[in-house]
Design an enzyme around this catalytic site. Structure first.
Site, PDB file in Angstrom:
ATOM      1  CG  ASP A  62      -1.691   1.263   1.405  1.00 44.77           C
ATOM      2  OD1 ASP A  62      -1.751   2.040   0.440  1.00 44.77           O
ATOM      3  OD2 ASP A  62      -2.263   1.466   2.502  1.00 44.77           O
ATOM      4  CE  LYS A 109      -1.874   6.616  -3.625  1.00 45.14           C
ATOM      5  NZ  LYS A 109      -2.304   5.751  -2.529  1.00 45.14           N
ATOM      6  CD  GLU A 153      -5.029   3.232  -2.330  1.00 43.62           C
ATOM      7  OE1 GLU A 153      -5.805   4.031  -1.771  1.00 43.62           O
ATOM      8  OE2 GLU A 153      -3.907   3.562  -2.754  1.00 43.62           O
ATOM      9  CG  ASP A 160      -9.325   4.215   1.176  1.00 41.57           C
ATOM     10  OD1 ASP A 160      -8.749   4.946   1.995  1.00 41.57           O
ATOM     11  OD2 ASP A 160      -8.716   3.469   0.392  1.00 41.57           O
TER      12      ASP A 160
END
Ligand code: AMP
Length: 514
Positions: free
Chosen positions: A8, A70, A171, A193
């Site tokens: 992750d 990211k 994810e 999430d």
């Protein structure tokens, strides 16, 4: 066979896990932590720090400390999201020779893939020392809302770190997999999430080991960082009111306020009131000036209300697309550090009219799910089937800044669809097609994956050629295009040009520096 790791790679923190005796386990890093800050820093002497070491020195070396990489991966420097980020981060973002968003530290420039590879390498080292063997293959998680360019760039980052990517997975789907396997749930599950940089919501049907994603939605530009920025501005406004001093051009002071903003947010998840205390933040006419301020949870919640409200629409969209209402859901799983905020939890309960589940650690669920998927691929875990969807419409740009959709969002993947093109002029030898991906109506607001040039079209009158272009999305969510001229039977695999990404030479250069 060597271990396949599950990774992750988070905006704020990253986590790596493996399958041990048939169960997913988080690998503790060399500092003894279960997660690693997604930060890379360079000292003035050129030494590189990754993870907690980079985080510890951030306040004294802000311009050489990279976080939130990211949010740059797979982006062009001219993208509005990148421009926004440029205003709040202390490091320099520059365009690469081909216009991608890169980072500049002193005289060196780094692609987001290379910085990400440094973080992945650190995770890989931890896994290698834990397993006492080299690790060469992985399953990597990406936000469900990542487009093709972001997925490809994430794959390049893994390759730079010496890891072959066996699968790229969404994810929330992985979190559901970890949760479902642990709880052996059957029924409809929503995975909410909210991490440091992105927000994803997925609705799944779990049925005796089959995990089918029914719909996914989200916002690629909403996460904990945005909350921190709002709090940071609140603290700065207070400081100006109290002292008349504007510190926005002092990068070191700004970094301290940013860290204090995040710490305040986290503290108010467990406390109802806290104090921000930043001594010697600036020098005023009468000497050093400090920032000292009490903030209550109520004040914080009022401040961030507009961001909390942005969570509603994707959840409602996802339920609608799944053909379900809140009362149909059996469980709501919370993933991402931001779901520790009490107001996020109560808001989720209000949206889904359901109690949220606390069975999985929100920081680890995605990595554990990635390990489960690696276990499925490696044969350690059987009788689990995962069926995912593509989160974004895939289409082509047409006149008037419009999009002609070819693959609808929430289609099960892998999938393919084709479209027939023709010419508009006699003897036209080529056609140019711009491929776009996104959930917006206007082509200019979607991600441009690149341009396809259909060349060598045999000479024919306008409208006669029948060029079938086939768009495929594989199980990783990665797009490929192939074209057949129906009159001649000529088949061509098309390379998407002008997309975000590293050239072969750039990959080799980055590899030699790692
Ligand atoms: P992730 O990307 O899942 O690692 O989530 C990171 C985000 O969660 C960052 O914005 C953190 O500030 C935030 N976060 C972590 N712990 C807490 C907490 N206890 N309360 C509020 N936010 C938190």
């Amino acid at each position: 066979m060597s271990k396949i790791v599950g990774i992750d790679l988070g905006t704020t923190n990253s986590c790596i896990s493996i399958i041990e005796n048939g169960d997913p386990v988080v690998v503790v890093n060399n500092e003894g932590q279960r997660t690693t800050p997604s930060m890379v820093a360079f000292s003035t002497k050129g030494e590189r720090h990754v993870g907690v070491h980079a985080k510890r020195q951030a306040a004294v070396n802000p311009e050489r400390t990279i976080y939130g990489i990211k949010r740059l991966i797979g982006h062009r420097e001219s993208d509005s999201e990148v421009q926004e980020l440029e205003r709040v981060v202390p490091y320099h973002i520059i365009p690469s020779p081909s216009g991608d968003a890169w980072v500049q530290i002193d005289s060196a420039s780094y692609s987001p893939q290379e910085i990400s590879a440094m973080i992945i390498s650190k995770l890989k080292e931890s896994a290698e020392s834990y397993c006492s063997e080299s690790v060469t293959q992985c399953v990597i998680a990406v936000p469900a809302y990542f487009n093709d360019a972001q997925r490809q760039a994430t794959r390049d980052a893994c390759q730079l770190a010496g890891l072959e990517v066996l699968r790229i997975m969404n994810e929330p789907t992985l979190a559901a997999l970890a949760f479902g396997l642990m709880k052996r749930t059957n029924g409809y599950v929503a995975v909410f999430d909210l991490g440091g940089g992105t927000f994803d919501i997925s609705i799944l049907q779990c049925n005796n080991g089959t995990f089918r994603v029914l719909a996914t939605a989200g916002n690629n530009h909403l996460g904990g960082n945005d909350f921190d920025n709002v709090i940071q501005k609140y603290l700065l406004d207070h400081f100006v009111d109290e002292t008349g001093i504007d510190i926005t051009s002092d990068k070191m002071a700004m970094q301290r306020v940013h860290e204090a903003a995040e710490a305040l947010k986290c503290e108010l998840s467990t406390l109802t009131e806290t104090t921000v205390n930043l001594p010697f933040l600036a020098i005023g006419p009468a000497g050093p000036v400090h920032l000292c301020m009490d903030v209550t949870r109520d004040e914080l919640e009022q401040l961030i209300r507009p961001l909390i409200d942005k969570l509603d629409a994707p959840c409602i969209d996802a339920m609608k697309e799944a053909g379900l209402s809140a009362s149909d859901l059996d469980d709501v799983i919370l993933v991402g550090g931001m779901t520790r905020m009490p107001c996020v939890r109560t808001h989720v309960e209000e949206i889904f009219k359901a109690k949220v589940s606390h069975g999985v650690n929100p920081d680890e669920a995605v990595a554990l799910g990635a390990a489960v998927q690696s276990g499925i691929l490696g044969g350690d875990i059987q009788e689990v089937v995962l069926l995912d969807v593509t989160p974004l419409n895939l289409g082509i740009e047409t006149s008037g800044d419009r999009v002609s959709t070819i693959i609808e969002r929430n289609s099960s993947i892998p999938t393919k669809a084709s479209k027939i093109f023709t010419t508009t002029e006699d003897n036209q030898s080529f056609v140019r097609i711009t491929v776009v991906q996104g959930d917006k109506q206007r082509a200019s607001e979607c991600a441009r994956l690149g341009t396809i040039l259909l060349t060598d079209i045999p000479k024919m009158a306008a409208g006669v050629p029948r060029i079938e272009v086939e768009f495929c999305i594989d199980a990783d969510g990665v797009v490929s295009v192939q074209c057949i001229e129906r009159k001649t039977g000529l088949t061509k695999k098309l390379v998407i040009q002008g997309s975000v990404g590293l050239s072969g030479q750039q990959l080799r250069d980055a590899q030699s520096r790692l």
